[in-house]
Design an enzyme around this catalytic site. Structure first.
Site, PDB file in Angstrom:
ATOM      1  N   LYS A 173       0.831  -1.204   0.000  1.00  0.00           N
ATOM      2  CA  LYS A 173       0.000   0.000   0.000  1.00  0.00           C
ATOM      3  C   LYS A 173       0.867   1.256   0.000  1.00  0.00           C
ATOM      4  O   LYS A 173       1.826   1.347   0.754  1.00  0.00           O
ATOM      5  CB  LYS A 173      -0.933  -0.009   1.209  1.00  0.00           C
ATOM      6  CG  LYS A 173      -1.883  -1.200   1.213  1.00  0.00           C
ATOM      7  CD  LYS A 173      -2.750  -1.238   2.451  1.00  0.00           C
ATOM      8  CE  LYS A 173      -1.969  -1.490   3.712  1.00  0.00           C
ATOM      9  NZ  LYS A 173      -2.819  -1.705   4.904  1.00  0.00           N
ATOM     10  N   THR A 204      -8.144   8.990   9.668  1.00  0.00           N
ATOM     11  CA  THR A 204      -7.776   7.762   8.946  1.00  0.00           C
ATOM     12  C   THR A 204      -7.640   6.565   9.885  1.00  0.00           C
ATOM     13  O   THR A 204      -7.003   5.581   9.533  1.00  0.00           O
ATOM     14  CB  THR A 204      -6.455   7.974   8.187  1.00  0.00           C
ATOM     15  OG1 THR A 204      -5.436   8.386   9.122  1.00  0.00           O
ATOM     16  CG2 THR A 204      -6.593   9.032   7.097  1.00  0.00           C
ATOM     17  N   GLY A 206      -8.157   3.209  11.358  1.00  0.00           N
ATOM     18  CA  GLY A 206      -8.765   1.968  10.901  1.00  0.00           C
ATOM     19  C   GLY A 206      -8.726   1.730   9.407  1.00  0.00           C
ATOM     20  O   GLY A 206      -9.371   0.798   8.912  1.00  0.00           O
ATOM     21  N   THR A 207      -7.947   2.517   8.673  1.00  0.00           N
ATOM     22  CA  THR A 207      -7.940   2.355   7.213  1.00  0.00           C
ATOM     23  C   THR A 207      -7.386   1.003   6.775  1.00  0.00           C
ATOM     24  O   THR A 207      -7.931   0.356   5.878  1.00  0.00           O
ATOM     25  CB  THR A 207      -7.126   3.480   6.538  1.00  0.00           C
ATOM     26  OG1 THR A 207      -5.842   3.570   7.171  1.00  0.00           O
ATOM     27  CG2 THR A 207      -7.831   4.812   6.653  1.00  0.00           C
ATOM     28  N   GLY A 208      -6.284   0.559   7.409  1.00  0.00           N
ATOM     29  CA  GLY A 208      -5.693  -0.723   7.020  1.00  0.00           C
ATOM     30  C   GLY A 208      -6.600  -1.890   7.333  1.00  0.00           C
ATOM     31  O   GLY A 208      -6.760  -2.808   6.511  1.00  0.00           O
ATOM     32  N   CYS A 209      -7.218  -1.859   8.513  1.00  0.00           N
ATOM     33  CA  CYS A 209      -8.171  -2.909   8.889  1.00  0.00           C
ATOM     34  C   CYS A 209      -9.328  -2.951   7.901  1.00  0.00           C
ATOM     35  O   CYS A 209      -9.765  -4.027   7.461  1.00  0.00           O
ATOM     36  CB  CYS A 209      -8.723  -2.654  10.293  1.00  0.00           C
ATOM     37  SG  CYS A 209      -7.486  -2.423  11.576  1.00  0.00           S
TER      38      CYS A 209
END
Length: 268
Positions: A173, A204, A206-209
């Protein structure tokens, strides 16, 4: 209805971890289930404490689900200890779910270490080879590869290295790039580039989760991998664009924006 399992830590503020995963599953029309690996005391300003769930209890949770419900996809998030990683890998090898999305959560946005240093090798050896796709951001890819990554070319090189560790596919990413927001996937044969518009916001959390759970949901709904990633990229961009200024720190993204919009629910 497809069934998707998240194996991750609990976020008491509701923006990341298990809570974000279950919201994402619901937004994608799949039935969400959870195995909790740790309980965190956190909010928008940071992570203040972590209590790990015992490996025995994690194993019991996994057995309870897999012996009763067909699992169409699994998303793995925060797994902070060696024994936690080993028991998860053992159970996944036993039950053999079709799709496994590994989000190698290592450090929170506030800088709290969510993966113990001695557990890095266990994650690499035990979980990466099980992954349908692994989704590291640039700092996580740097830890896994031992390289500095700041360009598209270096992202490609990192994807090749991580793929060589056994994952079927890798999504590196690009949210931490200077000027770009391009993500790159590699399946051992070719690269695919997912360009995005950089959204200027502090919210932002929690974006990866959320992205990895969206990919798992799309895979469960029988999308090919590149389509699953592309749809997830669109979903997270919309969620960030309409994120919430909740709390005093990094606010959460809006998991249900499209559904709220259709229902005529607006937040100002």
């Amino acid at each position: 209805m497809k069934k998707v399992l998240t194996i991750a830590g609990s976020d008491s503020s509701g923006g990341a971890g298990i809570q974000a995963d279950l919201k994402t599953f619901s937004a994608h029309g799949v039935f969400g289930m959870s195995v909790i690996t740790a309980v965190t005391a956190q909010n928008t300003q940071g992570v203040f404490a972590v209590q790990d769930i015992t490996p025995e209890m994690i194993a019991n949770q996994l057995d309870a689900i897999f012996t009763d419900i067909e699992v169409d996809a699994v998303k793995i998030g925060m797994v902070s200890q060696i024994d936690t990683i080993k028991v998860i890998a053992e159970k996944l090898r036993q039950y053999k779910p079709k799709h496994i999305v590994v989000d190698p959560v290592m450090v929170s946005k506030s800088g709290y270490d969510l993966l113990s240093p001695d557990a890095k090798e266990a994650l690499i050896q035990e979980l990466i080879p099980l992954a349908t796709v692994i989704t590291p951001n640039l700092p996580e890819a740097e830890v896994i590869t031992g390289r500095n990554i700041s360009t598209i070319k270096e992202m490609e090189e990192a994807a090749i290295l991580i793929h060589s560790l056994g994952a079927s596919a890798v999504l590196v990413k690009g949210g931490h790039l200077e000027n770009d927001a391009t993500d790159i996937s590699y399946d051992g044969y070719e690269f695919t580039y997912y360009k995005g518009t950089r959204i200027v916001t502090n919210n932002t959390h929690g974006t990866g989760c959320t992205l990895s759970s969206s990919i798992a949901s799309n895979l469960a709904n029988e999308c090919p991998l590149n389509e699953a990633i592309s749809k997830a990229k669109e979903y997270i961009q919309l969620a960030i664009q309409h994120s919430f200024s909740i709390g005093k720190g990094v606010g959460p993204v809006h998991h249900f924006y499209s559904m709220y919009q259709k229902a005529g629910i607006q937040h100002v």
